[in-house]
Design an enzyme around this catalytic site. Structure first.
Site, PDB file in Angstrom:
ATOM      1  N   GLY A 194       0.810  -1.217   0.000  1.00  0.00           N
ATOM      2  CA  GLY A 194       0.000   0.000   0.000  1.00  0.00           C
ATOM      3  C   GLY A 194       0.840   1.263   0.000  1.00  0.00           C
ATOM      4  O   GLY A 194       0.511   2.241   0.668  1.00  0.00           O
ATOM      5  N   ALA A 195       1.928   1.257  -0.778  1.00  0.00           N
ATOM      6  CA  ALA A 195       2.871   2.380  -0.753  1.00  0.00           C
ATOM      7  C   ALA A 195       2.559   3.468  -1.773  1.00  0.00           C
ATOM      8  O   ALA A 195       3.373   4.359  -1.990  1.00  0.00           O
ATOM      9  CB  ALA A 195       4.293   1.865  -0.971  1.00  0.00           C
TER      10      ALA A 195
ATOM     11  N   TYR B 117     -13.302  -3.447   9.907  1.00  0.00           N
ATOM     12  CA  TYR B 117     -11.943  -2.885   9.874  1.00  0.00           C
ATOM     13  C   TYR B 117     -11.280  -3.000  11.243  1.00  0.00           C
ATOM     14  O   TYR B 117     -10.116  -3.400  11.362  1.00  0.00           O
ATOM     15  CB  TYR B 117     -11.995  -1.422   9.446  1.00  0.00           C
ATOM     16  CG  TYR B 117     -10.666  -0.719   9.574  1.00  0.00           C
ATOM     17  CD1 TYR B 117      -9.716  -0.804   8.557  1.00  0.00           C
ATOM     18  CD2 TYR B 117     -10.354   0.015  10.721  1.00  0.00           C
ATOM     19  CE1 TYR B 117      -8.486  -0.166   8.683  1.00  0.00           C
ATOM     20  CE2 TYR B 117      -9.132   0.657  10.847  1.00  0.00           C
ATOM     21  CZ  TYR B 117      -8.199   0.564   9.829  1.00  0.00           C
ATOM     22  OH  TYR B 117      -6.988   1.189   9.963  1.00  0.00           O
TER      23      TYR B 117
END
Length: 406
Positions: free
Chosen positions: A100-101, A281
């Protein structure tokens, strides 16, 4: 917000071995006096705990107790020290994979590490072009990063990423599990390519498989400090004010995870309850933190790898909140800045995660790092559920089964 997990077998060191860099030193020297004949008796524990039927809890307790006894036994065994030349250091750049960069915390961390000139960042992202544009926009030098495709919502994609990474010939010194899906307003579940509820399937199960597969790569690293970092969240920690904002994280007996989170023969929620996107989440973050601790218990003594989690602060402007209602997105940043005083910029949060990746003073394993108002790091306390040893065992075991490792 949401999460997931499982539990399995434990291996402890059975023999003493000399690291590659020490062997190199021995071959270069003309004296054999450096090494003395020594052996270390290890203890192995490989009882496999099966996670089905009503006897699951008793078996897990037995397995955890046996494992803890074995670890204590090893800890009391006299250590055998072989001196390492102090001048010998790894001179190459470190190699770090960050999931997730392409935005938010992941991109800020990639930038912070790349700018030191001491790290090559593998940006593991679902959208290849988005990641390339983000790296260019952030001013990251091309020599300091590589973009590789990874979709954590697909177990096949995870396996393909690992295969492609190994084909690249790069070492793996640090793995950062950062990517996350957050669907706070969702009233109905959506699912991964493998049929798992999306938040837990991506945030926990995708990262669980990635971490398990890449343990072999971390073990082979000759870098001075090898680390596996899983990003946590204050929202999954119910011993905090933020963690008590409804809906609260709660894994319960994990009947939903046992059923596969597919919404067909079981609930799409870990605890088996009614679907709630925000809770999904938060549950996933509890699973992340439990998984980090179980990695520490199972592998730290054997490998020397540092396992850690962290909460870098409230990044109120991050794209993680893009699925929230517009009014929330407008009011949340000033609320965090001026009311709670918990606001942290993406740049600052990236520097904090970069600390956990590279700071030589943050090598303690099994720690959940946080920062105070003076931006000083400290070892934070996890909630009772997020630090439950038996629950961590069960999350590990169930996750192994769901991702095809058991």
């Amino acid at each position: 917000m949401a999460l997931q997990s499982a539990a399995a077998a434990t291996l402890l060191p059975s023999a003493f071995s000399i690291p590659k860099e020490e062997m190199w030193y021995l071959l270069q020297s003309k004296s054999s006096a450096y090494l003395k004949n020594s052996t270390l008796l290890g203890i192995s524990l490989s009882d496999h705990v099966k996670a089905d039927s009503s006897s699951c809890s008793l078996r897990i307790k037995r397995d955890c107790n046996q494992r803890n006894l074995a670890i204590q036994a090893v800890a009391t065994t006299p250590a055998i020290n072989v001196s390492t030349p102090e001048a010998k250091k790894t001179l190459r750049k470190g190699s770090v994979v960050i999931t997730g960069a392409s935005s938010g915390l992941g991109l800020a961390t990639a930038k912070a590490l790349a700018e030191t000139g001491k790290w090559h960042v593998i940006m593991a992202c679902r959208d290849f072009l988005k990641a390339e544009r983000a790296a260019k926009s952030a001013g990251i030098a091309k020599d300091n990063y590589t973009v590789m495709h990874l979709d954590l919502a697909s177990l096949d994609s995870v396996r393909q990423f690992v295969d492609n990474f190994r084909r690249s010939g790069r070492p793996l010194d640090v793995l950062v599990c950062n990517a996350a899906v957050y669907l706070p307003t969702a009233k109905e579940p959506t699912f991964t390519a493998d049929g798992f509820e999306l938040s837990v399937g991506t945030n926990h199960l995708g990262h669980f498989l990635l971490s398990r597969l890449m343990m072999e790569d971390l073990k082979q690293s000759d870098y001075p400090s090898k680390r596996l970092i899983i990003v946590g969240s204050i929202t999954g920690n119910t011993n905090t004010l933020a963690g008590n904002v409804p809906p609260k994280a709660y894994l319960g007996d994990m009947r939903g995870l046992v059923g596969g989170l597919n919404g067909l023969n079981s609930s799409a929620m870990v605890d088996g309850g009614e679907f709630d996107g925000a809770k999904a989440y938060k549950d996933s973050k509890v699973c992340n933190m439990l998984t980090m601790q179980e990695f520490h218990r199972r592998y730290h003594e054997e490998t020397g790898i540092t396992f850690a989690s962290l909460y870098p602060g409230c990044i109120a402007t991050t794209g993680l909140f893009r699925e929230h209602i517009p009014l929330f997105r407008i009011l949340f940043p000033p609320f965090q800045k001026y009311i709670t005083k918990g606001f942290v910029s993406e740049e600052e949060s990236g520097k904090r995660l970069a600390q956990v990746v590279s700071d030589p003073t943050l090598t303690k394993s099994g720690v959940y790092w946080s920062w105070n108002k003076d931006s000083a790091n400290f070892e934070n306390q996890l909630s009772q559920e997020a630090s439950d040893v038996e629950k961590a065992c069960k999350v590990w075991e169930l996750s192994e089964k769901l991702v095809g490792l058991a």
